[in-house]
Design an enzyme around this catalytic site. Structure first.
Site, mmCIF file in Angstrom:
data_model
loop_
_atom_site.group_PDB
_atom_site.id
_atom_site.type_symbol
_atom_site.label_atom_id
_atom_site.label_comp_id
_atom_site.label_asym_id
_atom_site.label_seq_id
_atom_site.Cartn_x
_atom_site.Cartn_y
_atom_site.Cartn_z
ATOM 1 N N ASP A 28 0.817 -1.182 -0.151
ATOM 2 C CA ASP A 28 -0.275 0.137 -0.238
ATOM 3 C C ASP A 28 0.779 1.703 -0.190
ATOM 4 O O ASP A 28 1.638 1.142 0.860
ATOM 5 C CB ASP A 28 -0.954 0.384 1.193
ATOM 6 C CG ASP A 28 -2.040 0.726 1.094
ATOM 7 O OD1 ASP A 28 -2.296 1.581 -0.087
ATOM 8 O OD2 ASP A 28 -2.460 1.861 2.095
ATOM 9 N N TYR A 72 1.044 5.407 -0.398
ATOM 10 C CA TYR A 72 0.911 7.059 0.174
ATOM 11 C C TYR A 72 0.885 8.085 -0.865
ATOM 12 O O TYR A 72 1.641 8.935 -0.174
ATOM 13 C CB TYR A 72 1.737 6.726 1.455
ATOM 14 C CG TYR A 72 0.970 7.234 2.985
ATOM 15 C CD1 TYR A 72 -0.494 7.401 3.607
ATOM 16 C CD2 TYR A 72 1.412 8.461 3.127
ATOM 17 C CE1 TYR A 72 -0.424 8.642 4.490
ATOM 18 C CE2 TYR A 72 1.614 9.128 4.563
ATOM 19 C CZ TYR A 72 0.117 9.691 5.181
ATOM 20 O OH TYR A 72 0.208 10.221 5.982
ATOM 21 N N HIS A 116 -3.784 14.278 0.774
ATOM 22 C CA HIS A 116 -4.299 13.073 1.904
ATOM 23 C C HIS A 116 -3.140 13.224 3.142
ATOM 24 O O HIS A 116 -3.473 12.839 4.414
ATOM 25 C CB HIS A 116 -4.506 11.515 1.350
ATOM 26 C CG HIS A 116 -4.283 10.446 2.640
ATOM 27 N ND1 HIS A 116 -5.561 10.759 3.435
ATOM 28 C CD2 HIS A 116 -3.888 9.785 2.672
ATOM 29 C CE1 HIS A 116 -5.575 9.404 4.153
ATOM 30 N NE2 HIS A 116 -4.577 9.135 3.867
ATOM 31 N N ARG A 142 0.102 15.155 13.465
ATOM 32 C CA ARG A 142 1.576 15.936 14.323
ATOM 33 C C ARG A 142 1.399 17.017 13.891
ATOM 34 O O ARG A 142 0.774 17.635 15.117
ATOM 35 C CB ARG A 142 2.510 15.058 12.777
ATOM 36 C CG ARG A 142 3.294 14.173 13.005
ATOM 37 C CD ARG A 142 4.629 13.383 11.787
ATOM 38 N NE ARG A 142 4.106 14.141 10.289
ATOM 39 C CZ ARG A 142 3.523 12.653 9.778
ATOM 40 N NH1 ARG A 142 2.993 12.062 10.477
ATOM 41 N NH2 ARG A 142 3.107 13.059 8.090
ATOM 42 N N GLU A 173 -10.667 4.041 3.017
ATOM 43 C CA GLU A 173 -9.729 4.584 2.144
ATOM 44 C C GLU A 173 -9.808 3.900 1.163
ATOM 45 O O GLU A 173 -10.033 3.448 0.213
ATOM 46 C CB GLU A 173 -8.674 4.115 2.725
ATOM 47 C CG GLU A 173 -7.915 4.717 4.480
ATOM 48 C CD GLU A 173 -6.694 4.859 4.927
ATOM 49 O OE1 GLU A 173 -5.612 3.557 4.102
ATOM 50 O OE2 GLU A 173 -6.169 5.360 5.276
ATOM 51 N N ASP A 190 -9.373 0.516 1.339
ATOM 52 C CA ASP A 190 -8.456 -0.490 2.633
ATOM 53 C C ASP A 190 -8.865 -0.052 3.961
ATOM 54 O O ASP A 190 -8.657 1.013 4.037
ATOM 55 C CB ASP A 190 -7.121 0.397 2.449
ATOM 56 C CG ASP A 190 -6.134 0.285 3.545
ATOM 57 O OD1 ASP A 190 -5.913 -0.729 3.914
ATOM 58 O OD2 ASP A 190 -5.518 0.881 3.564
ATOM 59 N N GLN A 228 -5.387 1.501 15.570
ATOM 60 C CA GLN A 228 -3.869 2.062 14.183
ATOM 61 C C GLN A 228 -3.575 2.997 14.802
ATOM 62 O O GLN A 228 -1.820 2.877 15.355
ATOM 63 C CB GLN A 228 -4.581 2.356 12.998
ATOM 64 C CG GLN A 228 -3.592 3.032 11.800
ATOM 65 C CD GLN A 228 -3.712 3.508 10.539
ATOM 66 O OE1 GLN A 228 -5.147 3.810 10.409
ATOM 67 N NE2 GLN A 228 -3.116 4.499 10.201
ATOM 68 N N TYR A 245 0.292 1.909 15.828
ATOM 69 C CA TYR A 245 1.338 1.930 14.319
ATOM 70 C C TYR A 245 3.089 3.075 14.856
ATOM 71 O O TYR A 245 3.690 2.813 14.098
ATOM 72 C CB TYR A 245 0.731 3.235 13.259
ATOM 73 C CG TYR A 245 0.939 4.441 13.168
ATOM 74 C CD1 TYR A 245 1.132 5.092 12.385
ATOM 75 C CD2 TYR A 245 0.220 5.129 14.254
ATOM 76 C CE1 TYR A 245 1.205 6.679 12.135
ATOM 77 C CE2 TYR A 245 0.422 6.916 14.628
ATOM 78 C CZ TYR A 245 0.866 7.148 13.605
ATOM 79 O OH TYR A 245 0.381 8.508 13.316
HETATM 80 CA CA CA Z 1 -4.119 2.858 2.881
#
Ligand code: CA
Length: 410
Positions: free
Chosen positions: A122, A124, A129, A138, A194, A228, A235, A239
């Site tokens: 996958d 990114y 996004h 963040r 997603e 997704d 998560q 993560y």
């Molecule tokens: Ca994804």
């Protein structure tokens, strides 16, 4: 091209498309098929009538549980099969016209997972996004990490839980961390989708071999819609710092018909300007983005659908050729049937965001539905439907849909 078959002009499955998939019905095991309008064509039965013998494609590749053996024949042959089907659909004297029993209503067959996916990656690759998520999680001032404009960021996902459209998903369970208190275990509360597209590898490489951006498309068979599914609370707790694990691996859904790269060729558009300039192995020539209109609907149980996002695959910052060049630059080999997903496809404005997390600003806002209801995240018995199509000069080529209902945790 004008077919003797009556095809709804609004169909995603026009004569210009001719995608490939796997079907079965009460009388027949799984086999390779194509879809035209609301009909499917059993390509195994057609091949036994010698329809493809001059192309040197044996009937055995069409009698299969997955497309992998057919795809492995190579683009020269698979595209020749596609063109031969188009010709037969236009020729009043063709084998296909003479055997109307080979055309079946799509509602009378089962459409299965099209490929055996052994490895799934996958990416990114949507700057919108990645920026939205960076702002939410963040630093609003420095939302993108320093590597993002230099590297098509990705991670290795889970292939075993990729399922076809129509397979319903149970809400995952896992470990979550409330803001004030110790970790807890239970059903995920912040279930999300997603909106992505996935491309399927059509030509393998050897270990230590790299694919250039110039050669990348030789290795891409076709594309599907890709959901997704994401458990945001699981998560968020798991993560850091390694990346997604159980918050993603419980399920991913794909559409049933693989639309070939050749069918998508007329819908190429330039991608966004990449600044700063990328390293030489990521530079590319040609027009590599694809103009695919995408939307996402949420349908509560016993209610109407609401379209909650309209996005487009053309927004991708990193194109498929760059993704594949980067994926293999270290010598990682790829195999026929590998799935490479784009990453969430968001546009600039909030009506084009590709996940609920972005639409609800990490739970701060609600998403209105046309039945008067609202959502922050997916509730049990909601159905998520993603659709995608290209349209240009009166020609339409589309993917149909990928749909799944969310059932309560098991
Ligand atoms: Ca994804």
């Amino acid at each position: 091209m004008k077919s003797w078959l009556n095809i709804d002009p609004g169909s995603d499955f026009s004569i210009h498309n001719i995608p490939f998939g796997i079907i079965s019905d009460a009388g027949h095991n799984k086999r390779v098929a194509t879809r035209i309008g609301n009909s499917v064509i059993d390509l195994y039965a057609l091949s036994k009538l010698d329809a493809f013998s001059e192309l040197e494609v044996l009937p055995s590749v069409f009698k299969a549980d997955y497309l992998n053996a057919f795809i492995a024949e190579g683009k020269t042959k698979t595209n020749a099969v596609r063109i031969k089907i188009q010709e037969m659909l236009c020729d009043e004297q063709s084998t296909l016209k003479q055997h109307p029993e080979l055309l079946k209503d799509v509602n009378d067959v089962q459409v299965h997972l099209p490929v055996k996916v052994n490895d799934y990656t996958d990416f990114y690759s949507s700057i919108e996004h990645a920026t939205n998520l960076g702002k939410l999680f963040r630093d609003p001032e420095n939302a993108l990490l320093p590597n993002w404009r230099h590297i098509p960021v990705g991670y290795h996902g889970r292939a075993s839980s990729i399922v076809e459209s129509g397979v319903n998903i149970h809400r995952p369970k896992g470990q979550m961390k409330p803001a004030d208190g110790p970790p807890v275990f239970g059903p995920c509360k912040l279930l999300d989708f997603e909106l992505e597209m996935g491309f399927i590898i059509g030509k393998e490489t050897d270990l230590s071999e790299s694919i250039s951006t110039a050669k990348a498309e030789d290795h891409i068979f076709g594309l599907v819609l890709f959901n997704d599914w994401s458990a945001r609370d699981i998560q968020k707790w798991e993560y850091v710092p390694l990346g997604p694990f159980l918050g993603k691996s419980f399920a991913s859904s794909i559409s049933g018909w693989v639309v070939t790269l050749e069918a998508l060729d007329p819908f190429r558009v330039p991608g966004p300007k990449q600044e700063p300039e990328v390293l030489p192995y990521l530079q590319y020539e040609g027009v590599r983005n694809m103009d695919v209109n995408l939307d996402v609907s949420l349908q509560p149980q016993d209610s109407e659908e609401s379209i909650i996002s309209r996005s487009n695959f053309k927004f991708m910052y990193w194109n498929m050729a760059q993704q594949l060049a980067h994926h293999t630059v270290n010598g990682c080999n790829v195999n026929v049937g590998d799935m490479m997903a784009s990453g969430t496809i968001s546009g600039k404005d909030e009506k084009s965001y590709g996940s609920m997390l972005e639409m609800n600003y990490a739970g701060k806002k609600t998403i209105p539905l046309s039945n008067g209801g609202e959502r922050k995240f997916i509730q049990d018995y909601d159905t998520i439907i993603m659709r995608g199509h290209c349209e240009k000069g009166g020609i339409r080529v589309g993917f149909g849909e990928v749909r799944a209902q969310v059932l309560p945790a098991k």
